[in-house]
Motif scaffolding. Structure first.
Motif, PDB file in Angstrom:
ATOM      1  N   VAL A 260      43.114  39.278  38.250  1.00  0.00           N
ATOM      2  CA  VAL A 260      42.434  38.139  38.891  1.00  0.00           C
ATOM      3  C   VAL A 260      41.011  38.581  39.225  1.00  0.00           C
ATOM      4  O   VAL A 260      40.034  37.849  39.009  1.00  0.00           O
ATOM      5  CB  VAL A 260      43.180  37.742  40.183  1.00  0.00           C
ATOM      6  N   SER A 261      40.923  39.807  39.726  1.00  0.00           N
ATOM      7  CA  SER A 261      39.642  40.383  40.093  1.00  0.00           C
ATOM      8  C   SER A 261      39.891  41.866  40.343  1.00  0.00           C
ATOM      9  O   SER A 261      40.955  42.242  40.828  1.00  0.00           O
ATOM     10  CB  SER A 261      39.153  39.680  41.370  1.00  0.00           C
ATOM     11  N   ASP A 262      38.927  42.705  40.001  1.00  0.00           N
ATOM     12  CA  ASP A 262      39.131  44.143  40.169  1.00  0.00           C
ATOM     13  C   ASP A 262      37.768  44.820  40.288  1.00  0.00           C
ATOM     14  O   ASP A 262      36.867  44.516  39.497  1.00  0.00           O
ATOM     15  CB  ASP A 262      39.885  44.695  38.944  1.00  0.00           C
ATOM     16  N   GLY A 263      37.617  45.694  41.289  1.00  0.00           N
ATOM     17  CA  GLY A 263      36.336  46.372  41.487  1.00  0.00           C
ATOM     18  C   GLY A 263      35.868  47.059  40.214  1.00  0.00           C
ATOM     19  O   GLY A 263      34.754  46.869  39.750  1.00  0.00           O
ATOM     20  N   MET A 264      36.748  47.893  39.622  1.00  0.00           N
ATOM     21  CA  MET A 264      36.428  48.548  38.356  1.00  0.00           C
ATOM     22  C   MET A 264      37.560  48.353  37.365  1.00  0.00           C
ATOM     23  O   MET A 264      37.436  47.662  36.394  1.00  0.00           O
ATOM     24  CB  MET A 264      36.161  50.052  38.599  1.00  0.00           C
TER      25      MET A 264
ATOM     26  N   LEU B  94      40.779  42.344  28.174  1.00  0.00           N
ATOM     27  CA  LEU B  94      40.156  42.728  29.441  1.00  0.00           C
ATOM     28  C   LEU B  94      39.648  41.507  30.202  1.00  0.00           C
ATOM     29  O   LEU B  94      38.846  40.718  29.689  1.00  0.00           O
ATOM     30  CB  LEU B  94      39.001  43.704  29.158  1.00  0.00           C
ATOM     31  N   SER B  95      40.108  41.382  31.441  1.00  0.00           N
ATOM     32  CA  SER B  95      39.692  40.256  32.285  1.00  0.00           C
ATOM     33  C   SER B  95      38.185  40.279  32.514  1.00  0.00           C
ATOM     34  O   SER B  95      37.604  41.334  32.807  1.00  0.00           O
ATOM     35  CB  SER B  95      40.419  40.354  33.625  1.00  0.00           C
ATOM     36  N   GLU B  96      37.615  39.088  32.441  1.00  0.00           N
ATOM     37  CA  GLU B  96      36.169  38.990  32.699  1.00  0.00           C
ATOM     38  C   GLU B  96      35.837  39.329  34.153  1.00  0.00           C
ATOM     39  O   GLU B  96      34.681  39.576  34.473  1.00  0.00           O
ATOM     40  CB  GLU B  96      35.662  37.590  32.365  1.00  0.00           C
ATOM     41  N   ASN B  97      36.839  39.345  35.025  1.00  0.00           N
ATOM     42  CA  ASN B  97      36.590  39.613  36.445  1.00  0.00           C
ATOM     43  C   ASN B  97      36.838  41.063  36.856  1.00  0.00           C
ATOM     44  O   ASN B  97      37.078  41.334  38.024  1.00  0.00           O
ATOM     45  CB  ASN B  97      37.463  38.702  37.318  1.00  0.00           C
ATOM     46  N   THR B  98      36.819  41.973  35.902  1.00  0.00           N
ATOM     47  CA  THR B  98      36.925  43.390  36.268  1.00  0.00           C
ATOM     48  C   THR B  98      35.536  44.023  36.166  1.00  0.00           C
ATOM     49  O   THR B  98      34.723  43.615  35.333  1.00  0.00           O
ATOM     50  CB  THR B  98      37.850  44.172  35.298  1.00  0.00           C
ATOM     51  N   GLY B  99      35.305  45.053  37.000  1.00  0.00           N
ATOM     52  CA  GLY B  99      34.050  45.790  36.882  1.00  0.00           C
ATOM     53  C   GLY B  99      33.929  46.428  35.508  1.00  0.00           C
ATOM     54  O   GLY B  99      32.843  46.489  34.926  1.00  0.00           O
TER      55      GLY B  99
END
Ligand code: G6P
Length: 497
Positions: A402-406, A425-430
């Motif tokens: 969903v979201s990830d710093g890195m 790879l999720s667009e919301n990962t660092g």
């Protein structure tokens, strides 16, 4: 080089009581590797962290609260007369259990983690109650004070001049507290998780969100893995506190001084990942997987994660279910192997999430199973060697957070994969900032797009897969974890001349 005082909730090592006495177990994560790699260049470094078990607490008592000197090789051990090579001081801080619970299971992990990863369904959650306010004051604020005192004490022992490296969302208030006690310290705070836009922070009561922001503004540098998070932080200073912000320079003007918001993407220790990948332990796991899941030229979709709602495990499995609905020819031909490490099970939101994961796996396996084949092979375990074997054999690696710093799983997997596997790879990962060009980008909420991405990856031409994987691995090799810490230290030293 100035002395370094580092603070993080989890330490670089935990003690264990064995029949032959106390031994040390190295903690996981890039921070330990980075600091161990640099320790020989540092004259004096101390790592402040929370005691995490009874053996740690016993050691605190024995050392009367002072730091303990630890050596790294051949294995981590408390320094003795025979020790040669670099060492690191570790100061364990004991937090009273009830306070720690309020801090960790009421504020840091549900509330801050959920706000910063965008995990709340805001129509019904969160409900901030008197208990939340109490957990904030009694837990978060008090624990921050306790750690700020330990950090300030370590800086004081070093003559008041040190580089202070604070880590993560557990300690947003520490920067300001340390600055008050140690005006000559150079203070940086690294936030390892996403920093969302000002609107997302409005979920928290005003005194909490402004208090945490002010705490961070006590630092000289606030650092993130991505420029997007750094920009959001600047926007928060402007929006919540009406401070003058220079977006181009990445600074906030406090009148008598400036605070910089910067991005330093963390990475993995390439050597240690590759050494583990070449070990017999990994080879044994690989042989096991090859003879079972990869028999009859089957394919393998892999994911490795903590069971954290931010990792989007449930939607990943639902997308796989859709793939099997829409491509019945894949039934019996592809298995989804998920190695999942139960995480933060003392936080109700996390326990509920793990139950949901179990439910969706049962549902999909019941709907699709066929003779001699189970669609999803889920293993609840913490086994790095197994994970690396799975990375090596993956045809598709799913990172749909969903979201990830890195997200370091993406970086480790592309380093060791042996089958020209494709990274989703999720667009919301660092990590997407660096690896997006070498991956199929997935949108974490779009199940159909994730199912299509799985199909595209499974049917992609081998030459293209080879090229993408090579590009991703080269990118990871070009920015190693030591560089991450070294460049921060260089910049901090330069700031203060
Ligand atoms: C993330 C956080 C770390 C945390 C880790 C494991 O990577 O950024 O600060 O230590 O998760 O979580 P835990 O709650 O088990 O320490």
């Amino acid at each position: 080089m100035l002395p370094v005082v580092l603070l993080s909730h989890r330490g670089p090592a935990t003690f264990r009581r064995t029949p032959s006495g106390l031994t040390l177990k190295r903690g996981a994560g890039g921070l330990v590797t980075a600091l161990m790699g640099l320790a020989e260049h540092l004259d004096d470094a101390v790592w402040v962290c929370a005691a995490s078990n009874a053996a740690d607490s016993m050691v605190i008592t024995e050392h009367e609260g002072h730091s303990i000197e630890i050596a790294f090789s051949p294995e981590m051990h408390v320094v003795d007369d025979d020790t040669v090579g670099p060492t690191l001081n570790v100061r364990y801080v004991e937090v009273e259990q009830e306070r720690h619970e309020a801090f960790y299971t009421r504020i840091a992990n549900p509330l801050l983690w959920f706000v910063q990863h965008g995990l709340y369904g805001l129509a019904t959650e969160p409900n901030i109650t008197a208990e939340t306010h109490e957990a904030y004051e009694f837990g978060y604020v008090a624990v921050n004070k306790q750690f700020a005192e330990a950090v300030a004490d370590e800086v004081g022992r070093r003559g008041g001049k040190a580089i202070v490296l604070l880590q993560d969302y557990h300690f947003y208030l520490v920067g300001e507290m340390v600055r008050q006690r140690c005006p000559d310290a150079i203070i940086s705070h690294f936030v390892h998780i996403p920093w969302p836009s000002p609107d997302a922070w409005r979920v928290l009561p005003v005194q909490m969100r402004e208090g945490m922001l002010r705490g961070l503004l006590g630092c000289d540098v606030v650092a993130f893995h991505t420029r997007r998070s750094a920009r959001n932080f600047l926007s928060c200073a402007l929006d919540m506190l009406d401070l003058p912000v220079d977006f181009r320079a990445g600074t906030i003007d406090l009148g008598d001084r400036k605070v910089a918001a910067r991005a330093y993407p963390i990475s993995v220790d390439v050597d240690s990942v590759e050494t583990l990948a070449a070990s017999e332990e990994v080879a044994a796991h690989r042989r096991g997987l090859e003879s079972t899941l990869l028999a009859d030229s089957r394919h393998l979709i892999v994911r490795v994660d903590r069971t954290d709602p931010s990792k989007n495990i449930v939607r990943g499995f639902r997308a796989f279910g859709l793939l099997l609905d829409q491509h019945p020819e894949l039934r019996g031909r592809v298995t989804f192997l998920a190695s999942l490490m139960p995480s933060r099970q003392d936080v109700p939101e996390y326990a509920d999430y793990l139950a949901q994961v179990g439910g969706v796996v049962a549902e999909i396996n019941a709907r699709h199973h066929a003779e001699g084949w189970q669609p999803i092979d889920m293993r609840l375990q913490e086994d790095l060697a197994f994970a690396v074997a799975a990375f090596q054999l993956a045809d598709v690696l799913v990172v749909n957070a969903v979201s990830d710093g890195m997200n370091l799983v993406a970086k480790e997997a592309v380093l060791v994969n042996q089958r020209d596997g494709v990274l989703l790879l999720s667009e919301n990962t660092g990590a997407h900032d660096e690896l997006g060009d070498f991956a199929i980008t997935v949108q974490p909420f779009d199940l159909q797009q994730q199912a299509d991405a799985m199909f595209e990856a499974l049917t992609m031409d081998r030459a293209l897969r080879h090229k993408l994987l090579g590009g991703a691995a080269d990118t990871v090799r070009g920015n190693e974890v030591e560089q991450w810490l070294r460049s921060q230290l260089d910049d901090l030293m330069e700031m203060k001349g």
